[in-house]
Design a protein around this motif. Structure first.
Motif, PDB file in Angstrom:
ATOM      1  N   SER A 111     -38.600  31.229   6.186  1.00  0.00           N
ATOM      2  CA  SER A 111     -37.718  32.062   5.367  1.00  0.00           C
ATOM      3  C   SER A 111     -38.149  32.012   3.907  1.00  0.00           C
ATOM      4  CB  SER A 111     -36.268  31.574   5.497  1.00  0.00           C
ATOM      5  OG  SER A 111     -35.827  31.673   6.841  1.00  0.00           O
ATOM      6  N   ILE A 112     -38.426  33.170   3.341  1.00  0.00           N
ATOM      7  CA  ILE A 112     -38.821  33.291   1.940  1.00  0.00           C
ATOM      8  C   ILE A 112     -37.750  34.111   1.230  1.00  0.00           C
ATOM      9  CG2 ILE A 112     -40.597  34.126   0.349  1.00  0.00           C
ATOM     10  CD1 ILE A 112     -42.589  33.728   2.708  1.00  0.00           C
ATOM     11  N   GLY A 113     -37.104  33.498   0.254  1.00  0.00           N
ATOM     12  CA  GLY A 113     -35.964  34.143  -0.387  1.00  0.00           C
ATOM     13  C   GLY A 113     -36.072  34.201  -1.899  1.00  0.00           C
ATOM     14  N   LYS A 114     -34.993  34.675  -2.514  1.00  0.00           N
ATOM     15  CA  LYS A 114     -34.903  34.842  -3.972  1.00  0.00           C
ATOM     16  C   LYS A 114     -36.039  35.705  -4.505  1.00  0.00           C
ATOM     17  CE  LYS A 114     -32.394  30.526  -4.761  1.00  0.00           C
ATOM     18  NZ  LYS A 114     -32.344  29.231  -5.495  1.00  0.00           N
ATOM     19  N   LEU A 115     -36.363  36.776  -3.749  1.00  0.00           N
ATOM     20  CA  LEU A 115     -37.435  37.679  -4.152  1.00  0.00           C
ATOM     21  C   LEU A 115     -36.920  38.686  -5.170  1.00  0.00           C
ATOM     22  CD1 LEU A 115     -38.979  38.334  -0.616  1.00  0.00           C
ATOM     23  CD2 LEU A 115     -39.906  36.858  -2.410  1.00  0.00           C
ATOM     24  N   SER A 116     -37.632  38.813  -6.269  1.00  0.00           N
ATOM     25  CA  SER A 116     -37.262  39.736  -7.338  1.00  0.00           C
ATOM     26  C   SER A 116     -38.173  40.960  -7.297  1.00  0.00           C
ATOM     27  CB  SER A 116     -37.378  39.023  -8.694  1.00  0.00           C
ATOM     28  OG  SER A 116     -37.079  39.899  -9.752  1.00  0.00           O
ATOM     29  N   GLY A 117     -37.591  42.146  -7.197  1.00  0.00           N
ATOM     30  CA  GLY A 117     -38.393  43.366  -7.145  1.00  0.00           C
ATOM     31  C   GLY A 117     -39.050  43.579  -5.801  1.00  0.00           C
ATOM     32  N   PHE A 118     -38.382  43.169  -4.734  1.00  0.00           N
ATOM     33  CA  PHE A 118     -38.942  43.273  -3.387  1.00  0.00           C
ATOM     34  C   PHE A 118     -38.440  44.537  -2.707  1.00  0.00           C
ATOM     35  CE2 PHE A 118     -38.558  41.902   1.222  1.00  0.00           C
ATOM     36  CZ  PHE A 118     -39.912  41.990   1.496  1.00  0.00           C
ATOM     37  N   ASP A 119     -39.363  45.279  -2.067  1.00  0.00           N
ATOM     38  CA  ASP A 119     -39.006  46.484  -1.316  1.00  0.00           C
ATOM     39  C   ASP A 119     -39.150  46.188   0.179  1.00  0.00           C
ATOM     40  OD1 ASP A 119     -38.634  48.936  -0.151  1.00  0.00           O
ATOM     41  OD2 ASP A 119     -40.341  49.930  -1.108  1.00  0.00           O
ATOM     42  N   PRO A 120     -38.050  45.910   0.871  1.00  0.00           N
ATOM     43  CA  PRO A 120     -38.130  45.540   2.287  1.00  0.00           C
ATOM     44  C   PRO A 120     -38.481  46.706   3.211  1.00  0.00           C
ATOM     45  CG  PRO A 120     -35.840  45.743   1.626  1.00  0.00           C
ATOM     46  CD  PRO A 120     -36.665  45.902   0.375  1.00  0.00           C
ATOM     47  N   SER A 121     -38.385  47.935   2.695  1.00  0.00           N
ATOM     48  CA  SER A 121     -38.661  49.098   3.545  1.00  0.00           C
ATOM     49  C   SER A 121     -40.156  49.368   3.704  1.00  0.00           C
ATOM     50  CB  SER A 121     -37.982  50.338   2.965  1.00  0.00           C
ATOM     51  OG  SER A 121     -38.558  50.705   1.715  1.00  0.00           O
ATOM     52  N   ASN A 122     -40.971  48.728   2.868  1.00  0.00           N
ATOM     53  CA  ASN A 122     -42.425  48.930   2.913  1.00  0.00           C
ATOM     54  C   ASN A 122     -43.069  47.749   3.651  1.00  0.00           C
ATOM     55  OD1 ASN A 122     -45.153  49.331   2.501  1.00  0.00           O
ATOM     56  ND2 ASN A 122     -44.973  49.719   0.301  1.00  0.00           N
ATOM     57  N   VAL A 123     -43.526  47.976   4.888  1.00  0.00           N
ATOM     58  CA  VAL A 123     -44.074  46.881   5.693  1.00  0.00           C
ATOM     59  C   VAL A 123     -45.383  46.346   5.127  1.00  0.00           C
ATOM     60  CG1 VAL A 123     -42.956  47.638   7.821  1.00  0.00           C
ATOM     61  CG2 VAL A 123     -45.252  48.495   7.261  1.00  0.00           C
ATOM     62  N   ASN A 124     -45.995  47.067   4.188  1.00  0.00           N
ATOM     63  CA  ASN A 124     -47.217  46.563   3.557  1.00  0.00           C
ATOM     64  C   ASN A 124     -46.926  45.470   2.529  1.00  0.00           C
ATOM     65  OD1 ASN A 124     -49.057  48.312   4.919  1.00  0.00           O
ATOM     66  ND2 ASN A 124     -48.432  49.985   3.576  1.00  0.00           N
ATOM     67  N   ASN A 125     -45.650  45.212   2.284  1.00  0.00           N
ATOM     68  CA  ASN A 125     -45.269  44.207   1.306  1.00  0.00           C
ATOM     69  C   ASN A 125     -45.137  42.805   1.886  1.00  0.00           C
ATOM     70  OD1 ASN A 125     -45.215  45.914  -0.890  1.00  0.00           O
ATOM     71  ND2 ASN A 125     -43.027  46.359  -0.730  1.00  0.00           N
ATOM     72  N   PHE A 126     -45.355  42.645   3.179  1.00  0.00           N
ATOM     73  CA  PHE A 126     -45.234  41.323   3.784  1.00  0.00           C
ATOM     74  C   PHE A 126     -46.018  41.266   5.090  1.00  0.00           C
ATOM     75  CE2 PHE A 126     -41.598  44.030   4.704  1.00  0.00           C
ATOM     76  CZ  PHE A 126     -41.525  44.030   6.094  1.00  0.00           C
ATOM     77  N   GLY A 127     -46.545  40.077   5.377  1.00  0.00           N
ATOM     78  CA  GLY A 127     -47.321  39.910   6.603  1.00  0.00           C
ATOM     79  C   GLY A 127     -48.213  38.688   6.540  1.00  0.00           C
ATOM     80  N   VAL A 128     -49.345  38.764   7.228  1.00  0.00           N
ATOM     81  CA  VAL A 128     -50.299  37.657   7.307  1.00  0.00           C
ATOM     82  C   VAL A 128     -51.570  38.017   6.552  1.00  0.00           C
ATOM     83  CG1 VAL A 128     -51.876  36.444   8.886  1.00  0.00           C
ATOM     84  CG2 VAL A 128     -49.448  36.642   9.446  1.00  0.00           C
ATOM     85  N   MET A 129     -52.061  37.059   5.766  1.00  0.00           N
ATOM     86  CA  MET A 129     -53.321  37.233   5.032  1.00  0.00           C
ATOM     87  C   MET A 129     -54.453  36.584   5.815  1.00  0.00           C
ATOM     88  SD  MET A 129     -54.758  38.509   2.361  1.00  0.00           S
ATOM     89  CE  MET A 129     -53.273  38.869   1.404  1.00  0.00           C
ATOM     90  N   ARG A 130     -55.527  37.358   6.053  1.00  0.00           N
ATOM     91  CA  ARG A 130     -56.667  36.886   6.841  1.00  0.00           C
ATOM     92  C   ARG A 130     -57.930  36.830   5.983  1.00  0.00           C
ATOM     93  NH1 ARG A 130     -60.826  38.852   9.976  1.00  0.00           N
ATOM     94  NH2 ARG A 130     -60.423  41.036   9.475  1.00  0.00           N
ATOM     95  N   CYS A 131     -58.747  35.794   6.171  1.00  0.00           N
ATOM     96  CA  CYS A 131     -60.056  35.717   5.503  1.00  0.00           C
ATOM     97  C   CYS A 131     -60.975  36.739   6.170  1.00  0.00           C
ATOM     98  CB  CYS A 131     -60.659  34.316   5.654  1.00  0.00           C
ATOM     99  SG  CYS A 131     -59.600  32.943   5.157  1.00  0.00           S
ATOM    100  N   ASP A 132     -61.446  37.724   5.424  1.00  0.00           N
ATOM    101  CA  ASP A 132     -62.257  38.764   6.060  1.00  0.00           C
ATOM    102  C   ASP A 132     -63.511  39.118   5.276  1.00  0.00           C
ATOM    103  OD1 ASP A 132     -61.137  40.111   3.913  1.00  0.00           O
ATOM    104  OD2 ASP A 132     -60.821  41.972   5.043  1.00  0.00           O
ATOM    105  N   SER A 133     -63.846  38.310   4.246  1.00  0.00           N
ATOM    106  CA  SER A 133     -64.994  38.686   3.429  1.00  0.00           C
ATOM    107  C   SER A 133     -65.725  37.463   2.895  1.00  0.00           C
ATOM    108  CB  SER A 133     -64.542  39.556   2.258  1.00  0.00           C
ATOM    109  OG  SER A 133     -65.595  39.773   1.340  1.00  0.00           O
TER     110      SER A 133
END
Length: 206
Positions: A111-133
């Motif tokens: 659980s990640i909370g107390k987010l300031s300026g967060f847009d929950p409707s945009n799925v590109n704003n949260f997820g998993v970061m992968r090493c790809d380069s």
């Protein structure tokens, strides 16, 4: 009958409001190459990886490390003529928070909370970061080719997002010392009106 119709209509309104306030999705898998390269790290790496801390809740345990990226590669202090009152910030106010976890627990929720300026409707704003380069070896990320990322779910609200990893928490080989080791989540916020003070998120497990 009239009372039943009124009660049914009220229940529908409440359900609609709750659905609008909380959105569930599978989340996004993003590559570290989207954030910058080693050669321009001073422009995007705002706060390097922290020491790991241990998080516990009844029957579950995890270690967590965090890092902060300037999404627009605009670390204020890297500018030729920085605005002194914005020192220590991302100039546009667009922040990416990285959280790297290791655990052996089952069905771990993050659980990640107390987010300031967060847009929950945009799925590109949260997820998993992968090493790809090979050109970005100093950002924290999940050292995986993308085939072993779990089928995690994400529930996003106005100021929070909760990731849930089903079954046993996955393990990954270590990347470089800077990339770290573990499953790495990201959350993007936008403090365009006021880049400072930075709204540091809270983190917990469930």
């Amino acid at each position: 009958m009239m009372l039943n119709r009124i009660a049914s209509k009220f229940a529908l309104i409440v359900l609609t409001v709750l659905c609008a306030a909380t959105m569930a999705s599978a989340g996004t898998i993003r590559g570290s190459s989207d954030n910058g390269e080693d050669s321009n790290a001073p422009n995007w790496l705002l706060l390097g990886r922290s020491n790991s801390i241990t998080l516990t809740v009844t029957g579950k345990k995890a270690t967590m490390t965090r890092e902060i990226i300037c999404l627009s590669q605009d670390v204020e202090n890297a500018f030729p003529s920085p605005t002194l009152t914005l020192s220590g910030s991302c100039d546009t106010g667009d922040y990416m928070y990285l959280f790297q976890f290791q655990s052996t627990s089952q069905n771990l929720g993050v659980s990640i909370g107390k987010l300031s300026g967060f847009d929950p409707s945009n799925v590109n704003n949260f997820g998993v970061m992968r090493c790809d380069s090979p050109n970005n070896t100093i950002e924290m990320c999940t050292n995986d080719d993308g085939t072993h990322i779990p089928n995690f779910t994400a529930v996003a609200a106005k100021t929070s997002v909760t990731f849930t990893v089903p079954n046993t928490f996955p393990t990954y080989p270590a990347g470089t010392a800077q990339q770290g080791q573990g499953l790495t989540f990201f959350v993007i916020t936008s403090q365009k009106a006021a880049p400072l003070p930075i709204g540091l998120p809270s983190v917990g497990i469930r």
